[in-house]
Motif scaffolding. Structure first.
Motif, PDB file in Angstrom:
ATOM      1  N   ALA A 212      32.175  29.875  56.333  1.00  0.00           N
ATOM      2  CA  ALA A 212      31.592  29.973  54.672  1.00  0.00           C
ATOM      3  C   ALA A 212      30.496  28.730  55.013  1.00  0.00           C
ATOM      4  O   ALA A 212      30.690  27.766  56.137  1.00  0.00           O
ATOM      5  CB  ALA A 212      32.278  29.430  53.578  1.00  0.00           C
ATOM      6  N   PHE A 213      29.496  28.935  53.840  1.00  0.00           N
ATOM      7  CA  PHE A 213      28.677  28.128  54.419  1.00  0.00           C
ATOM      8  C   PHE A 213      28.507  28.529  52.791  1.00  0.00           C
ATOM      9  O   PHE A 213      27.985  28.899  52.140  1.00  0.00           O
ATOM     10  CB  PHE A 213      27.789  28.269  55.066  1.00  0.00           C
ATOM     11  N   VAL A 214      27.231  27.216  52.655  1.00  0.00           N
ATOM     12  CA  VAL A 214      26.291  27.449  50.876  1.00  0.00           C
ATOM     13  C   VAL A 214      24.856  27.663  51.722  1.00  0.00           C
ATOM     14  O   VAL A 214      23.946  26.969  52.722  1.00  0.00           O
ATOM     15  CB  VAL A 214      26.078  26.010  50.215  1.00  0.00           C
ATOM     16  N   ALA A 215      24.244  28.922  50.991  1.00  0.00           N
ATOM     17  CA  ALA A 215      23.189  29.277  51.959  1.00  0.00           C
ATOM     18  C   ALA A 215      22.231  28.155  51.248  1.00  0.00           C
ATOM     19  O   ALA A 215      21.997  27.756  49.722  1.00  0.00           O
ATOM     20  CB  ALA A 215      22.325  29.896  51.093  1.00  0.00           C
ATOM     21  N   GLY A 216      20.615  27.552  52.152  1.00  0.00           N
ATOM     22  CA  GLY A 216      20.027  26.784  51.975  1.00  0.00           C
ATOM     23  C   GLY A 216      20.033  25.154  51.795  1.00  0.00           C
ATOM     24  O   GLY A 216      19.594  24.397  51.316  1.00  0.00           O
ATOM     25  N   GLN A 217      21.575  25.292  52.117  1.00  0.00           N
ATOM     26  CA  GLN A 217      21.922  23.492  52.020  1.00  0.00           C
ATOM     27  C   GLN A 217      23.218  23.060  52.728  1.00  0.00           C
ATOM     28  O   GLN A 217      23.251  23.601  53.894  1.00  0.00           O
ATOM     29  CB  GLN A 217      22.850  23.562  50.883  1.00  0.00           C
ATOM     30  N   ARG A 218      22.903  21.797  53.405  1.00  0.00           N
ATOM     31  CA  ARG A 218      23.521  21.403  54.147  1.00  0.00           C
ATOM     32  C   ARG A 218      23.754  19.849  54.444  1.00  0.00           C
ATOM     33  O   ARG A 218      23.319  19.521  53.077  1.00  0.00           O
ATOM     34  CB  ARG A 218      22.477  21.711  55.848  1.00  0.00           C
ATOM     35  N   THR A 219      24.484  18.893  54.726  1.00  0.00           N
ATOM     36  CA  THR A 219      25.152  18.055  54.505  1.00  0.00           C
ATOM     37  C   THR A 219      24.849  16.937  55.718  1.00  0.00           C
ATOM     38  O   THR A 219      24.960  17.395  56.848  1.00  0.00           O
ATOM     39  CB  THR A 219      26.978  17.702  54.486  1.00  0.00           C
ATOM     40  N   GLY A 222      26.550  12.507  54.277  1.00  0.00           N
ATOM     41  CA  GLY A 222      26.763  12.354  52.767  1.00  0.00           C
ATOM     42  C   GLY A 222      26.476  12.571  51.770  1.00  0.00           C
ATOM     43  O   GLY A 222      26.849  13.222  51.026  1.00  0.00           O
ATOM     44  N   LYS A 223      25.397  13.148  52.374  1.00  0.00           N
ATOM     45  CA  LYS A 223      24.585  13.767  50.993  1.00  0.00           C
ATOM     46  C   LYS A 223      24.027  15.116  51.321  1.00  0.00           C
ATOM     47  O   LYS A 223      23.784  15.589  51.946  1.00  0.00           O
ATOM     48  CB  LYS A 223      22.853  13.201  50.774  1.00  0.00           C
ATOM     49  N   THR A 224      23.984  15.961  50.428  1.00  0.00           N
ATOM     50  CA  THR A 224      23.009  17.535  50.364  1.00  0.00           C
ATOM     51  C   THR A 224      21.671  17.935  50.052  1.00  0.00           C
ATOM     52  O   THR A 224      21.382  17.033  49.392  1.00  0.00           O
ATOM     53  CB  THR A 224      23.786  18.426  48.759  1.00  0.00           C
ATOM     54  N   ILE A 225      21.014  18.166  51.496  1.00  0.00           N
ATOM     55  CA  ILE A 225      19.889  18.263  51.331  1.00  0.00           C
ATOM     56  C   ILE A 225      19.476  19.813  51.113  1.00  0.00           C
ATOM     57  O   ILE A 225      20.516  20.535  51.780  1.00  0.00           O
ATOM     58  CB  ILE A 225      20.119  17.732  52.502  1.00  0.00           C
ATOM     59  N   LYS A 226      18.894  20.610  50.689  1.00  0.00           N
ATOM     60  CA  LYS A 226      17.911  21.885  50.643  1.00  0.00           C
ATOM     61  C   LYS A 226      17.732  21.882  51.879  1.00  0.00           C
ATOM     62  O   LYS A 226      17.000  20.893  53.009  1.00  0.00           O
ATOM     63  CB  LYS A 226      17.056  22.481  49.332  1.00  0.00           C
ATOM     64  N   CYS A 227      17.683  23.451  52.148  1.00  0.00           N
ATOM     65  CA  CYS A 227      17.161  24.101  54.083  1.00  0.00           C
ATOM     66  C   CYS A 227      16.347  25.543  53.864  1.00  0.00           C
ATOM     67  O   CYS A 227      16.885  25.524  52.759  1.00  0.00           O
ATOM     68  CB  CYS A 227      18.025  23.385  54.892  1.00  0.00           C
ATOM     69  N   GLU A 228      15.896  26.020  54.498  1.00  0.00           N
ATOM     70  CA  GLU A 228      15.788  26.784  54.912  1.00  0.00           C
ATOM     71  C   GLU A 228      16.963  27.707  55.091  1.00  0.00           C
ATOM     72  O   GLU A 228      17.823  27.141  55.701  1.00  0.00           O
ATOM     73  CB  GLU A 228      14.607  27.235  56.127  1.00  0.00           C
ATOM     74  N   ARG A 229      17.030  28.958  54.865  1.00  0.00           N
ATOM     75  CA  ARG A 229      18.064  29.621  54.428  1.00  0.00           C
ATOM     76  C   ARG A 229      18.556  30.564  55.703  1.00  0.00           C
ATOM     77  O   ARG A 229      17.254  30.726  57.096  1.00  0.00           O
ATOM     78  CB  ARG A 229      18.862  30.757  53.773  1.00  0.00           C
ATOM     79  N   ARG A 230      19.282  30.517  56.712  1.00  0.00           N
ATOM     80  CA  ARG A 230      19.769  31.031  57.854  1.00  0.00           C
ATOM     81  C   ARG A 230      19.835  32.435  58.141  1.00  0.00           C
ATOM     82  O   ARG A 230      19.583  33.419  57.473  1.00  0.00           O
ATOM     83  CB  ARG A 230      21.651  30.761  57.867  1.00  0.00           C
ATOM     84  N   GLN A 231      18.707  32.756  59.671  1.00  0.00           N
ATOM     85  CA  GLN A 231      18.300  34.182  59.699  1.00  0.00           C
ATOM     86  C   GLN A 231      18.579  34.093  61.207  1.00  0.00           C
ATOM     87  O   GLN A 231      18.955  33.560  61.950  1.00  0.00           O
ATOM     88  CB  GLN A 231      17.019  34.311  59.097  1.00  0.00           C
TER      89      GLN A 231
END
Length: 268
Positions: A212-219, A222-231
């Protein structure tokens, strides 16, 4: 590369063809022939863009994200499922682990596995079908098949064990749960694909999934950073078109028309 679209329906395949060509070369080296399945995406397609879709985030499909995608052999509900699969990762910035399991990991066939050769197991269609049979009313098949000591596997944990539509008999469910308890420690969840990685899978030996994961986010730190979604791009192939001709389109031997455990789609 352009940003990923919100779902696979809006993917621009004109920008993905060169990656599809790379995948087709890999399948051809087996040798195996890329094929499409009418059962996939309600109409087929040789190359599938796998993109997280917020509307389907909690589903047991390639478009899901918020729940673990249980290991499964692709199209376990078909008798003529793909022989080989390729997964080409264009992006995996969320660092999502892929999960892989092989029936060969058990070593010698034990009494638990021996029971899976009995043709008593429901193989429901995938979760994205709206015309599911009533639980327990569909055709049955074995989970293991082929050689009794070096078997092949047809298995989908989500649909055969954990779905409300599974409809297994008490005997079948007990056998599946015993198998699942033995299989879980053998599932590899350590591999995190990078952009450009290709995973090539024998669909008769190996089951695949993802965490499981949160699309468009990575850690990070210890901080949550926005990123491009998995493809990811998926392609399927068969080693022989002759052996599947009875279930392919009359005018296209690369187009498999099987709907469910030998039943053919009525498209006219």
């Amino acid at each position: 590369m352009a940003l990923p679209p919100p779902n696979w329906q809006q993917a621009d395949y004109s920008k993905l063809r060169k990656y599809g060509f790379i995948c087709s070369l890999l399948h051809g080296a087996v040798p195996s022939k890329p094929v499409q399945y009418y059962a996939q995406r309600k109409g087929g397609g040789l190359l599938h863009a796998i993109i997280p879709d917020e509307k389907m985030s909690s589903t047991q499909t390639g478009a899901g994200s918020k729940t673990d995608l249980y290991v499964h052999t692709e199209d376990a509900f078909l008798l003529n499922q793909a022989d080989f699969l390729s997964f080409l990762y264009l992006r995996n910035e969320e660092k999502v682990p892929s999960t892989l399991y092989s029936i060969r990991s058990h070593g010698k066939i034990n009494p638990t596995l021996r029971k899976l050769f009995d043709p008593i197991y429901q193989c429901p269609k995938d979760a994205n079908y709206s015309d599911q049979n009533k639980p327990g009313t569909g055709p049955t098949a074995s989970v293991l098949y082929g050689n009794q000591e070096l078997p092949f596997i047809r298995f989908d944990a989500a649909e055969q064990i954990f779905s409300e539509h599974a409809g297994q008999s008490p005997e079948a469910m007990n056998n599946l749960m015993a198998f699942w308890e033995e299989a879980k420690p053998l599932i590899n969840s350590d591999f995190i694909p990078e952009s450009g990685d290709v995973v090539f899978v024998n669909n008769h030996l190996c089951a695949h999934g993802r965490s499981a994961f949160v699309a468009g986010q990575r850690t990070e730190n210890g901080k949550t950073i926005k990123c491009e979604r998995r493809q990811m791009l998926r392609m399927m192939s068969k080693t022989s078109l002759i052996n599947i001709r009875a279930v392919t389109d009359t005018h296209d031997p690369y187009f498999v028309m099987e709907e469910h455990l030998g039943k053919i789609f009525a498209t006219s």
